[in-house]
Design a protein around this motif. Structure first.
Motif, PDB file in Angstrom:
ATOM      1  N   ILE A 256       0.854  -1.192   0.000  1.00  0.00           N
ATOM      2  CA  ILE A 256       0.000   0.000   0.000  1.00  0.00           C
ATOM      3  C   ILE A 256       0.888   1.239   0.000  1.00  0.00           C
ATOM      4  CG2 ILE A 256      -1.939  -1.122   1.182  1.00  0.00           C
ATOM      5  CD1 ILE A 256      -1.083   0.334   3.738  1.00  0.00           C
ATOM      6  N   GLY A 257       0.315   2.359  -0.442  1.00  0.00           N
ATOM      7  CA  GLY A 257       1.056   3.616  -0.445  1.00  0.00           C
ATOM      8  C   GLY A 257       0.114   4.792  -0.575  1.00  0.00           C
ATOM      9  N   GLY A 258       0.607   5.977  -0.196  1.00  0.00           N
ATOM     10  CA  GLY A 258      -0.248   7.154  -0.160  1.00  0.00           C
ATOM     11  C   GLY A 258       0.201   8.299  -1.037  1.00  0.00           C
ATOM     12  N   TYR A 259       1.036   8.024  -2.044  1.00  0.00           N
ATOM     13  CA  TYR A 259       1.417   9.060  -3.009  1.00  0.00           C
ATOM     14  C   TYR A 259       0.563   8.921  -4.269  1.00  0.00           C
ATOM     15  CZ  TYR A 259       5.664  10.009  -0.303  1.00  0.00           C
ATOM     16  OH  TYR A 259       6.552  10.347   0.683  1.00  0.00           O
ATOM     17  N   PRO A 260       0.219  10.045  -4.917  1.00  0.00           N
ATOM     18  CA  PRO A 260      -0.537   9.958  -6.173  1.00  0.00           C
ATOM     19  C   PRO A 260       0.288   9.262  -7.250  1.00  0.00           C
ATOM     20  CG  PRO A 260       0.200  12.214  -5.780  1.00  0.00           C
ATOM     21  CD  PRO A 260       0.492  11.447  -4.526  1.00  0.00           C
ATOM     22  N   LYS A 261      -0.408   8.571  -8.157  1.00  0.00           N
ATOM     23  CA  LYS A 261       0.254   7.782  -9.196  1.00  0.00           C
ATOM     24  C   LYS A 261      -0.173   8.289 -10.567  1.00  0.00           C
ATOM     25  CE  LYS A 261      -1.456   4.397  -6.859  1.00  0.00           C
ATOM     26  NZ  LYS A 261      -1.496   5.057  -5.523  1.00  0.00           N
ATOM     27  N   ILE A 262       0.808   8.634 -11.380  1.00  0.00           N
ATOM     28  CA  ILE A 262       0.513   9.208 -12.701  1.00  0.00           C
ATOM     29  C   ILE A 262       0.248   8.127 -13.738  1.00  0.00           C
ATOM     30  CG2 ILE A 262       2.905   9.342 -13.515  1.00  0.00           C
ATOM     31  CD1 ILE A 262       2.149  12.177 -14.616  1.00  0.00           C
ATOM     32  N   GLY A 263       0.697   6.915 -13.462  1.00  0.00           N
ATOM     33  CA  GLY A 263       0.501   5.821 -14.403  1.00  0.00           C
ATOM     34  C   GLY A 263       1.158   4.559 -13.902  1.00  0.00           C
ATOM     35  N   CYS A 264       1.361   3.613 -14.818  1.00  0.00           N
ATOM     36  CA  CYS A 264       1.903   2.307 -14.451  1.00  0.00           C
ATOM     37  C   CYS A 264       2.706   1.760 -15.635  1.00  0.00           C
ATOM     38  CB  CYS A 264       0.744   1.370 -14.113  1.00  0.00           C
ATOM     39  SG  CYS A 264       1.227  -0.227 -13.445  1.00  0.00           S
ATOM     40  N   VAL A 265       3.960   1.386 -15.412  1.00  0.00           N
ATOM     41  CA  VAL A 265       4.723   0.783 -16.497  1.00  0.00           C
ATOM     42  C   VAL A 265       4.136  -0.592 -16.799  1.00  0.00           C
ATOM     43  CG1 VAL A 265       6.823   2.026 -15.835  1.00  0.00           C
ATOM     44  CG2 VAL A 265       6.491  -0.319 -15.047  1.00  0.00           C
ATOM     45  N   THR A 266       4.240  -1.011 -18.032  1.00  0.00           N
ATOM     46  CA  THR A 266       3.729  -2.316 -18.426  1.00  0.00           C
ATOM     47  C   THR A 266       4.660  -3.417 -17.926  1.00  0.00           C
ATOM     48  OG1 THR A 266       4.944  -2.353 -20.523  1.00  0.00           O
ATOM     49  CG2 THR A 266       2.781  -1.267 -20.507  1.00  0.00           C
ATOM     50  N   ALA A 267       4.197  -4.664 -18.003  1.00  0.00           N
ATOM     51  CA  ALA A 267       5.031  -5.790 -17.587  1.00  0.00           C
ATOM     52  C   ALA A 267       6.317  -5.833 -18.402  1.00  0.00           C
ATOM     53  CB  ALA A 267       4.258  -7.095 -17.732  1.00  0.00           C
ATOM     54  N   PHE A 268       6.219  -5.620 -19.716  1.00  0.00           N
ATOM     55  CA  PHE A 268       7.393  -5.603 -20.579  1.00  0.00           C
ATOM     56  C   PHE A 268       8.280  -4.397 -20.255  1.00  0.00           C
ATOM     57  CE2 PHE A 268       9.340  -4.352 -24.710  1.00  0.00           C
ATOM     58  CZ  PHE A 268      10.218  -5.424 -24.829  1.00  0.00           C
ATOM     59  N   GLY A 269       7.644  -3.244 -20.011  1.00  0.00           N
ATOM     60  CA  GLY A 269       8.405  -2.039 -19.678  1.00  0.00           C
ATOM     61  C   GLY A 269       9.141  -2.164 -18.361  1.00  0.00           C
ATOM     62  N   GLY A 270       8.521  -2.841 -17.394  1.00  0.00           N
ATOM     63  CA  GLY A 270       9.193  -3.049 -16.117  1.00  0.00           C
ATOM     64  C   GLY A 270      10.431  -3.897 -16.262  1.00  0.00           C
ATOM     65  N   GLY A 271      10.378  -4.905 -17.156  1.00  0.00           N
ATOM     66  CA  GLY A 271      11.548  -5.720 -17.412  1.00  0.00           C
ATOM     67  C   GLY A 271      12.669  -4.933 -18.045  1.00  0.00           C
ATOM     68  N   LEU A 272      12.333  -4.052 -18.996  1.00  0.00           N
ATOM     69  CA  LEU A 272      13.343  -3.183 -19.600  1.00  0.00           C
ATOM     70  C   LEU A 272      13.975  -2.271 -18.553  1.00  0.00           C
ATOM     71  CD1 LEU A 272      11.782  -1.965 -22.993  1.00  0.00           C
ATOM     72  CD2 LEU A 272      13.700  -3.539 -22.673  1.00  0.00           C
TER      73      LEU A 272
END
Length: 307
Positions: A256-272
């Protein structure tokens, strides 16, 4: 029958595809930072998708084989050597009793994956062998410890070896600085200028980056935004803390976390991203959920078809 750890290296961890179903209890998933490389290593050996492997960060690991087997190496080029002869990632190699396998410093990328025929034989904790050091879960001892000198990595020996190489088209380009991002539901709470700065700026990976999350340094994004009520965090979530410097949360993230999130990297992007070293420059580009799903389906289909 096992590999004997002669030198433990900077950070070598037993991983499978992760510990799922316990995030509501505050237990993170863990798993391979570069899932695609992990899956290819098991595919090369006809292992089960979830067969345990070693994730080697930065190299400097040396192992001695105590039995014959077959291995696969994928991911980063960490200057691997077999009996002092250079070998390349993304293919299989036969191992004989007494052979010495070593990894040097990175030539390309940051994390390599070592799979053995049949997988390493490690007792799971909460359904997974994935090592999460912060939570003291998984690994050889079950207590979340990285590999140490003198550890024995058990496997079932075999003389069965098939030479295989991953098709060039399927090997990721770890030099690619562009990390794909799916917009999150809080995206519209950021101003148009903040969004433009986020997608139009370069960011440097800081030395504070680890398996929990990658911290960036660059143009501040929405630094005056207030926090939010703590909520569950998905893999790849991009938090924007008070200083405006993005944090990409990865495999060992808090739940859990309390900072705003602008988006989410994709599974492939996280690997890169996980193959980037401190000081590397990256940028983010926006993709739709459909695009992200198609990319993942394409990668999984390549592996399935190859198998």
């Amino acid at each position: 029958m096992a590999f004997n750890v002669v030198k433990p290296g900077m950070l070598a961890l037993i991983q499978d595809l992760g510990r799922h179903g316990y995030q509501h209890l505050g237990v993170t998933s863990g798993g391979p930072m570069d899932e695609l490389a992990f899956r290819w290593a098991n595919a090369l050996l006809d292992n089960a998708d979830n067969a345990p492997q070693i994730e080697i960060t930065f190299g400097m690991l040396t192992l001695e084989a105590q039995a014959n087997t077959s291995i696969a190496i994928t991911g980063a080029d960490l200057g691997a050597q077999l009996n002092d002869k250079p070998i390349l990632p993304w293919q299989t190699y036969p191992i004989k009793k007494g052979d010495v396998l070593s990894f040097q410093q990175p030539n390309h990328g940051l994390r390599a994956y070592l799979a053995v025929k049949g997988g390493f034989q490690v007792e799971p904790v909460l359904g997974s062998v994935s090592t999460v050091m912060r939570e003291q879960l998984g690994g050889l001892s079950g207590k979340g410890k990285k590999l140490e000198k003198g550890d024995k990595l058990p496997f079932t020996g075999t003389d069965d070896h098939v030479q295989r190489i991953v098709p060039r088209l399927a090997i990721p380009n770890y030099d690619n600085p562009d990390i794909p991002v799916v917009m999150g539901y809080q995206f519209k709470t950021f101003s148009g200028l903040d969004r433009a700065h986020f997608f139009g700026s370069d960011f440097k990976v800081t030395p504070d980056s680890d398996r929990m999350g990658y911290r960036m340094n660059g143009r501040a994004i929405g630094g005056d935004k207030k926090g939010i009520i703590s909520e569950g965090i998905a893999y790849g979530a991009i938090q924007i803390p008070n200083d405006g410097q993005p944090i990409v949360l990865l495999r060992d993230r808090q739940t859990i976390g309390g900072y705003p999130k602008i988006g989410c990297v994709t599974a492939f992007g996280g690997g890169l991203l996980a193959q980037k070293k401190p000081g590397d420059i990256i940028g983010f580009h926006c993709v739709s959920v459909d695009q992200a799903e198609r990319e993942r389906l394409l990668q999984m289909a390549r592996i399935a078809q190859w198998r």
